[in-house]
Scaffold this active site. Structure first.
Site, PDB file in Angstrom:
ATOM      1  N   GLU A  39       0.818  -1.212   0.000  1.00 12.57           N
ATOM      2  CA  GLU A  39       0.000   0.000   0.000  1.00 12.57           C
ATOM      3  C   GLU A  39       0.857   1.270   0.000  1.00 12.57           C
ATOM      4  OE1 GLU A  39      -3.036   0.392  -0.640  1.00 12.57           O
ATOM      5  OE2 GLU A  39      -3.643  -1.696  -0.573  1.00 12.57           O
ATOM      6  N   GLY A  83      10.507   7.030  -6.814  1.00 10.24           N
ATOM      7  CA  GLY A  83      10.017   8.386  -6.505  1.00 10.24           C
ATOM      8  C   GLY A  83       9.350   8.477  -5.135  1.00 10.24           C
ATOM      9  N   TYR A 122      -5.988   6.306   5.008  1.00  3.71           N
ATOM     10  CA  TYR A 122      -6.140   5.373   3.882  1.00  3.71           C
ATOM     11  C   TYR A 122      -5.384   4.062   4.151  1.00  3.71           C
ATOM     12  CZ  TYR A 122      -5.332   2.821  -0.282  1.00  3.71           C
ATOM     13  OH  TYR A 122      -5.254   1.780  -1.148  1.00  3.71           O
TER      14      TYR A 122
END
Ligand code: SF4
Length: 341
Positions: A39, A83, A122
């Site tokens: 995740e 990134g 989240y």
């Protein structure tokens, strides 16, 4: 919320998922550690990019103990190129907290998970629902898109309070569903069918319960206002030669913190950069001009003018001398890795 006479058909959504889900390396497990890593990697990064990084990562750090013992530099080297590196700095901190405070056992309550560094609502919801099958909603961009369409919500989803409303709606839905299947099925629908552009409504398993489809609004929703224009920064970047060695600098700025770079100065010209360096007691001699490279981040753009120079005086810099052949061993973001020296 407009015309809420339709309700998401959770049963059809879940049945579709059970038959059509992709085989992904983190789908065969309910291990909260593995779900957490996947995740975090999937934040801001596409699935195709994540999969090889995830596989390599789990081989190198198969447990929270293994991760907690690594160094930030080794971790950044492992994920170089993906990134958004700050998430890995926080991931390492979280692994160390789990070992210290939970004896290496991943916490199992929403509150404890949410308290870990780098974990927001989240990710906590995704771990609780997918790994522990508990009804905690995970609302990411995909879910915002799908639910705004199904319920025809024409509010600006850049605004936090509107996203919170969608999260509350998502929470009310997961409470009536199988939490782990529900979370994954909504994400999968967003990835495979309810695409950002030209969603595949005709083949969508829940089109009978979608207001956007009924009113031909699927390409108009969600409404997301444009980000302000990216600022452009001009850097003069120095490839500083000393025999067969080059100077590198470890970044301390929050953007790309911990990654190495060739020293660069925010300046409009080489002459301007040289003047700034002289203030710091650094003298360089121009050898040749390389070329200009470009790198685009989410909120800014870099134009990097590269020059080869020799060093006359180093001043009090924290630059390190590295053999040319060893440069690839240091974690370096794409912005500088692309520079051909
Ligand atoms: S019908 Fe279209 S807009 Fe509605 S959920 Fe399905 S794919 Fe998305």
């Amino acid at each position: 919320m407009n015309k809420m006479h339709k309700q998401l058909d959770v049963v059809s959504l879940e049945n579709w998922f059970l038959k059509n889900q992709r085989k992904l390396p983190f789908r065969n497990t309910k291990n909260p550690y593995a779900i957490w890593i996947s995740e975090i990697m999937l934040q801001q990064t596409k699935m195709d990019t994540v999969i090889p990084y995830y596989n390599q990562f789990m081989k190198k750090y198969p447990t929270v103990f293994a991760l907690s013992k690594t160094t930030q530099e080794d971790l950044l080297k492992t994920v170089e190129g993906i990134g958004y590196y700050r998430r890995f700095k926080l991931m390492l901190e979280a692994a160390q907290v789990i070992v210290k405070n939970y004896q290496g056992i991943f916490p199992s309550t929403y509150k404890d998970i949410l308290n870990l560094p780098g974990i927001g609502k989240y990710t906590a919801g995704a771990i609780m629902s997918i790994a522990y099958n508990k009804p905690y909603a995970a609302t990411d961009g995909n879910v915002v898109r799908v639910l705004s369409r199904i319920y025809n919500i024409s509010k600006d989803m850049r605004i936090e309070s509107n996203k919170t409303k969608i999260h509350e709606l998502n929470q009310s839905l997961i409470e009536t569903a199988n939490p782990n299947i529900y979370t994954e099925s909504l994400m999968e629908l967003g990835a495979l069918i309810c695409l950002s552009n030209n969603p595949l409504c005709k083949t969508c398993p829940i089109n009978h319960s979608c207001l956007a489809f009924e009113h031909h609004l699927e390409n108009k929703l969600p409404i997301i206002s444009k980000l302000p224009k990216k600022n452009t920064y001009n850097y003069i970047c120095l490839i500083i030669h000393k025999d067969n060695q080059i100077f590198l600098r470890k970044r301390t700025e929050s953007l790309l913190e911990g990654m190495y770079e060739y020293p660069q100065i925010l300046a409009s010209s080489f002459k301007h950069a040289k003047q700034q360096l002289q203030i710091e007691g650094i003298e360089v001699n121009l050898l040749s001009k390389e070329k200009t490279y470009k790198h685009i981040f989410t909120h800014q753009k870099w134009l990097i003018d590269v020059y080869h120079v020799s060093l006359i005086s180093k001043g009090k810099t924290d630059w390190i001398l590295v053999d040319m052949k060893d440069i690839s061993k240091y974690p370096m973001a794409k912005a500088h890795r692309q520079i051909q020296i």
